[in-house]
Each structure stands twice: as structure tokens, then as C-alpha cells.
Motif scaffolding. Structure first.
Motif, PDB file in Angstrom:
ATOM      1  N   HIS A   1       0.878  -1.169   0.000  1.00 53.27           N
ATOM      2  CA  HIS A   1       0.000   0.000   0.000  1.00 53.27           C
ATOM      3  C   HIS A   1       0.912   1.213   0.000  1.00 53.27           C
ATOM      4  O   HIS A   1       1.595   1.467   0.997  1.00 53.27           O
ATOM      5  N   ARG A   2       0.906   1.938  -1.108  1.00 56.34           N
ATOM      6  CA  ARG A   2       1.791   3.106  -1.173  1.00 56.34           C
ATOM      7  C   ARG A   2       1.129   4.269  -0.464  1.00 56.34           C
ATOM      8  O   ARG A   2      -0.090   4.451  -0.539  1.00 56.34           O
ATOM      9  N   ASP A   3       1.948   5.049   0.208  1.00 54.70           N
ATOM     10  CA  ASP A   3       1.421   6.206   0.930  1.00 54.70           C
ATOM     11  C   ASP A   3       1.063   7.299  -0.077  1.00 54.70           C
ATOM     12  O   ASP A   3       1.856   7.643  -0.946  1.00 54.70           O
TER      13      ASP A   3
ATOM     14  N   ASP B   1       7.897   8.270  -0.903  1.00 56.01           N
ATOM     15  CA  ASP B   1       9.006   7.384  -0.541  1.00 56.01           C
ATOM     16  C   ASP B   1       8.616   6.388   0.550  1.00 56.01           C
ATOM     17  O   ASP B   1       9.442   5.705   1.109  1.00 56.01           O
ATOM     18  N   THR B   2       7.338   6.327   0.854  1.00 51.23           N
ATOM     19  CA  THR B   2       6.883   5.480   1.952  1.00 51.23           C
ATOM     20  C   THR B   2       5.836   4.479   1.467  1.00 51.23           C
ATOM     21  O   THR B   2       5.003   4.806   0.638  1.00 51.23           O
ATOM     22  N   ALA B   3       5.902   3.284   1.993  1.00 53.21           N
ATOM     23  CA  ALA B   3       4.899   2.274   1.665  1.00 53.21           C
ATOM     24  C   ALA B   3       4.656   1.390   2.874  1.00 53.21           C
ATOM     25  O   ALA B   3       5.508   1.279   3.752  1.00 53.21           O
ATOM     26  N   THR B   4       3.475   0.801   2.908  1.00 53.48           N
ATOM     27  CA  THR B   4       3.170  -0.181   3.943  1.00 53.48           C
ATOM     28  C   THR B   4       3.095  -1.547   3.276  1.00 53.48           C
ATOM     29  O   THR B   4       2.328  -1.727   2.334  1.00 53.48           O
ATOM     30  N   ILE B   5       3.897  -2.464   3.730  1.00 57.39           N
ATOM     31  CA  ILE B   5       3.913  -3.812   3.168  1.00 57.39           C
ATOM     32  C   ILE B   5       3.051  -4.682   4.073  1.00 57.39           C
ATOM     33  O   ILE B   5       3.305  -4.759   5.279  1.00 57.39           O
TER      34      ILE B   5
ATOM     35  N   LEU C   1       1.793  -5.506   9.304  1.00 56.80           N
ATOM     36  CA  LEU C   1       1.984  -4.349   8.431  1.00 56.80           C
ATOM     37  C   LEU C   1       3.364  -3.759   8.723  1.00 56.80           C
ATOM     38  O   LEU C   1       3.660  -3.421   9.866  1.00 56.80           O
ATOM     39  N   ILE C   2       4.191  -3.669   7.694  1.00 55.14           N
ATOM     40  CA  ILE C   2       5.520  -3.081   7.872  1.00 55.14           C
ATOM     41  C   ILE C   2       5.558  -1.765   7.113  1.00 55.14           C
ATOM     42  O   ILE C   2       5.335  -1.733   5.903  1.00 55.14           O
TER      43      ILE C   2
ATOM     44  N   ILE D   1      16.406   3.886  -3.366  1.00 58.92           N
ATOM     45  CA  ILE D   1      15.630   2.664  -3.602  1.00 58.92           C
ATOM     46  C   ILE D   1      14.166   2.871  -3.266  1.00 58.92           C
ATOM     47  O   ILE D   1      13.793   3.871  -2.651  1.00 58.92           O
ATOM     48  N   THR D   2      13.356   1.878  -3.622  1.00 52.96           N
ATOM     49  CA  THR D   2      11.942   1.908  -3.247  1.00 52.96           C
ATOM     50  C   THR D   2      11.760   1.020  -2.019  1.00 52.96           C
ATOM     51  O   THR D   2      12.585   0.142  -1.752  1.00 52.96           O
ATOM     52  N   PRO D   3      10.692   1.222  -1.269  1.00 52.45           N
ATOM     53  CA  PRO D   3      10.451   0.387  -0.088  1.00 52.45           C
ATOM     54  C   PRO D   3      10.420  -1.105  -0.398  1.00 52.45           C
ATOM     55  O   PRO D   3      10.940  -1.912   0.371  1.00 52.45           O
TER      56      PRO D   3
END
Lengths: 342, 150
Positions: free
Chosen positions: B22-24, B29-33, B72-73, B81-83
Motif C-alpha cells: 500500500h503506497r502512501d 518514498d513510503t509504503a506499507t507492506i 503491516l511493515i 531505492i523503493t520500499p
């Protein structure tokens, strides 16, 4: 004094410096970023004791998250066999069916779990997912007992039901597969119930494979735990009567009295034995002279197996389990990055 | 009676992906995996490993509810880099660490003197849990224990 990144400090009332700073961007000029090579150079194992039931070893140079993951996996993820279903035919003893079933479930079963598969609710029973035991015990009068005997064990036969009374009933090929190590409870002297003449327990028991996550009876360990290596820092030489008093503040074998310059001097010889009771911090005269610490990345690991699987094997399995978990997620993440670039 | 089935803890339902991102919306530059069927064991491990990466500026995880078997990370990275790549690298690094741990454990177990082994294997070898465990007798009663991962 430079900030101590590698130790947790124990004070009289508090424990300080708890959080790990083993990350980049924490201190100027000190990287500590992740590198596999750096880990390889730092990481070490030392085995202290191994037996069929218990094992103590040190893991040095790893993060608490990894050490804790092993502990969690040992407790909840490594599977074993345990009695899951009890078909009660007779139970005229005083221990109720459900209580007896609960007690039966907790018996550690000496069977290699890797030879079995776990069974879901609607799977048919096969020799690969079920171990069958029979329990048939009837209590009777012992005719040979002396007239004035009062000990129930001598007065009656089978007045106590033990795990040793469980009889394995091999299914299909099980007898050949387990010929070298017949399946039985790990211990034969676990007391399950007590009976009196005329009372009887007859039941059929089915063991299944599962993990501690399902029920604690499947946990392969009695306990698996770790503690950090104690460090006792004597800042200044402590001599004479003070040295003897210091020695008394620790369990025996931790502090030794040596002869130095013709004086009795205290020396820490085996901090590992210390229980970190903090007794030394109660005495004013040692204030500022002794510091109690724990090494942040030195884990003293102890595995106490229930006996079904040797502890050394359990640890190897837990590492394997962790790797499988990581590989599963890694595969899913790899698929993800393909999706996002497309 | 209305207890959730035990297998729900670790079996992935059909059509559900193990990992989702889930991209913020506000921070690129932030995402929740989101990882299904995992708990603190892996959540804490991955998030701590991510922190060790120079290119990661934030990482944290949560296990939102004890009956929802997912973690959820949240990862924030620098522009390098990307998350998702950061998580990929972290797990890759973890696997090599684990290989090293398994290897060194095996070696140390072999070299531990038998004097510290109280009662061990009676029959040789014992195949136990996908691992061979057996003792080896060499000259002058020097006995070693072998543990081989298969």
C-alpha cells in the motif's frame, strides 16, 4: 566517558541503555550498516552442554530480533506429535473424561514428527497422519498382599495409571518404519489417574501432528529461553576485607581473590555464573567501584526439550523454519517488484 | 464453538496474495507492506533488519489484531531505492545470515567434546527431524557428535 553502545547497564533501581543503537545514522563516523560479510566475521556459536533433554549454547554477534525469533519459533512453530483425540470406552475412575483427556494430551510422545504430516479436520486417517495408542487398565485386589497392608500400591494391582500403560497400535507400515525406534511416551512414569478395585479405564487415543501455536501440548520444548551475558566491571582495585565482601556479593565462582603486590585483590573470573542479583549495588562502599552490565549481542541460549526431539535438532529445525518463512516472503516480494515495474 | 479454525493462522486463503503493498498517498518514498499469515516473529525481524540499511530512513511494524493473522511493515526510504526493494534486500540478507548461523551451529556442535554430552544417542545414526544425529568414536575415546542438516 564515551557512550557505551555494546552494553546494557544495571543500576540499583533501573536498567538503562536498553535500546539497541546498532544502526546507521546513530553516531557520527560510526556506520554499523548491514553487511553479510560483517555479520559472518562477528557471529559465533559456542556449545556448552548438550544432552538428549537439554542444551546450553551461546550465540554471539546477532540482533535480539533474530534471537527472539528463534525462541518464538521453538515454542510455537516447530511441530511434534501429541494425543489429540480420545475415544473413551470405559472410565469408571474418579478422574472425569475431559480431565483425563487433557492429561493424556500433555504426554510427550517419542516419535519423529518429520515422518508424519498434519491432518486437517476432514482428512481421512492414514498411517502418515495418525498414531494410535490403546489404554486399558483395570484395578484389582492384590491377593498376595499382607493382611495388614495399608499401601495402596501393594494392596491393589494397577492402582496408579501411568503413561507407560499406553500401548502403541502400529497402523499399516508403521511397525516397519519405526522398527528401530518404536513409538511410545517419552517417559513411562507420568501419573495419569488413580484407580481402586473395580474401576477401569479403557480408551483409544489418536495422536496428530501440529505446532505449539495450536495448543501448548504440541510445543517441542518445556522451555526455550535466552539471557544476555553478564559483565562485571571493577573500575578500581578492591583489596583486603573489601575484596572478601565483594566476593560474597556474587554467587560462588564469580569473583576470586588473588594475591597481587602482596595484597588480597578481587578479580572477576566467571561473570557468566552471575545471576545479576545486584546485591553489590546495595553496599555504599562499592558505589562507583563496580558496574554491572550485560553484553547486548551475546545470548546465552537454553533449550529444554520435552524429550521427543533432541534440543540440538530442534535448534537446527528452528533455523530451517525461519529460512523457509523468509524464502516464502522473499518469493512473494520478488513477484511484487515485477508487478510494479511492469 | 465460534472459535476461528486453527488453520486460519497459517494457511493462505485462495486468491489472497502473501504480500501486498500500500503506497502512501502523501509520501511517495513510503509504503506499507502487508504480509499475510505472519506475526511478531517475522515482523520484528524484518523491521529491525530494515533499520540496518543505510538507505532506509524509517521502519516499523504492527500486528494489528490477534485474530487477524497479518503484519503491516511501514518503510520509508531515501531516493536511492523503493520500499519494496528495501524489504527484498532485507530478507535476502536475513537468509544469508541464517545460513551462516546454521553452518556455524553445526560446526560447533561437531567440535564440542563428548565429556559435556551426558546421555546422548544410543543407536547410530539417529535420523531425527530431517537431521542426522550420530556420535563418532575416534582414537583415544575422543567422541564427537555430528548433526547434519538434510
Amino acid at each position: 566517558m564515551p557512550y557505551d553502545r555494546d552494553h546494557i547497564v544495571l543500576e540499583a533501581e533501573t536498567v538503562t541503555n536498553i535500546s539497541s543503537h546498532d544502526y546507521p545514522h546513530q553516531f557520527p563516523g560510526d556506520d554499523r550498516g548491514f553487511g553479510v560479510e560483517a555479520f559472518r566475521n562477528k557471529f559465533n556459536v559456542k556449545v556448552w552442554r548438550v544432552s538428549r533433554e537439554e542444551m546450553e549454547f551461546d550465540l554471539v554477534g546477532l540482533d535480539a530480533s533474530l534471537s527472539n525469533a528463534f525462541r518464538r519459533i521453538l515454542l510455537a512453530d516447530v511441530p511434534t506429535m501429541a494425543i489429540e483425540k480420545v475415544f473413551m470406552h470405559y472410565n469408571t475412575g474418579v478422574v472425569q473424561d475431559e480431565v483425563l483427556s487433557q492429561r493424556l494430551g500433555l504426554i510427550p510422545i517419542n516419535a519423529d514428527p518429520t515422518k508424519f504430516v498434519s491432518k486437517s479436520a476432514d482428512d481421512p486417517l492414514t498411517e502418515l497422519n495418525t498414531i494410535v495408542f490403546k489404554l486399558d487398565v483395570e484395578c484389582t485386589h492384590n491377593k498376595e498382599a499382607a493382611k495388614d497392608e495399608t499401601d495402596p500400591n501393594k494392596l491393589y494391582k494397577n492402582s496408579s495409571v501411568y503413561s507407560g500403560h499406553l500401548k502403541w497400535v502400529p497402523q499399516h507400515g508403521q511397525a516397519e518404519t519405526f522398527a528401530d525406534r518404536p513409538i511410545k511416551p517419552v517417559l513411562d512414569d507420568i501419573l495419569l489417574a488413580k484407580l481402586r478395585p473395580g474401576q477401569r479405564i479403557t480408551c483409544e487415543l489418536h495422536c496428530e501432528k501440529s505446532s505449539g501455536r495450536d495448543h501448548a501440548k504440541y510445543s517441542p520444548v518445556a522451555t526455550a529461553s535466552y539471557r544476555l551475558l553478564p559483565v562485571i566491571d571493577i573500575k578500581q582495585e578492591i583489596t583486603g576485607d573489601m575484596a572478601l565482601k565483594l566476593q560474597k556479593c556474587f554467587p560462588s565462582g564469580v569473583v576470586d581473590i588473588i594475591e597481587k603486590n602482596g595484597q588480597k585483590t578481587a578479580k572477576v573470573v566467571n561473570a557468566r555464573k552471575d545471576t545479576m542479583s545486584r546485591e553489590v549495588l546495595r553496599h555504599k562502599e562499592f558505589q562507583g567501584l563496580v558496574e554491572l552490565k550485560r553484553k547486548r549481542d551475546h545470548f546465552i541460549f537454553k533449550i529444554e526439550s520435552t524429550g521427543a526431539v533432541p534440543p540440538a535438532v530442534l535448534f537446527a529445525q528452528s533455523v530451517k523454519h525461519m529460512m523457509d518463512k523468509c524464502e516464502l516472503v522473499l518469493k512473494a516480494v520478488s513477484e511484487l517488484s515485477v508487478d510494479t515495474t511492469a | 464453538m465460534n472459535a476461528p479454525d486453527f488453520y486460519e493462522m497459517f494457511t493462505l486463503p485462495e486468491g489472497v496474495k502473501k504480500v501486498a503493498v500500500h503506497r502512501d498517498a502523501k509520501q511517495l518514498d513510503t509504503a506499507t507492506i502487508e504480509i499475510q499469515k505472519e506475526d511478531h516473529t517475522l515482523g520484528n525481524l524484518i523491521s529491525k533488519k530494515l533499520l540496518k540499511d543505510n538507505r532506509v530512513t524509517f521502519s516499523g511494524y504492527k500486528f494489528p489484531h490477534p485474530l487477524e493473522h497479518k503484519i503491516l511493515i511501514r518503510v520509508q526510504t531515501t531516493e536511492e531505492i523503493t520500499p519494496v526493494v528495501a524489504v527484498h534486500d532485507a530478507i535476502g540478507g536475513l537468509i544469508s545470515e541464517l545460513q551462516d548461523i546454521a553452518g556455524k551451529f553445526k560446526v560447533r556442535l561437531i567440535s564440542s567434546p563428548m565429556s559435556i554430552l551426558e546421555t546422548t544417542t544410543r543407536t547410530l545414526p539417529i535420523m531425527h527431524g530431517g537431521v542426522f544425529l550420530y556420535k563418532l568414536v575416534t582414537g583415544e575415546n575422543q567422541i564427537n557428535i555430528f548433526c547434519l542438516l538434510t
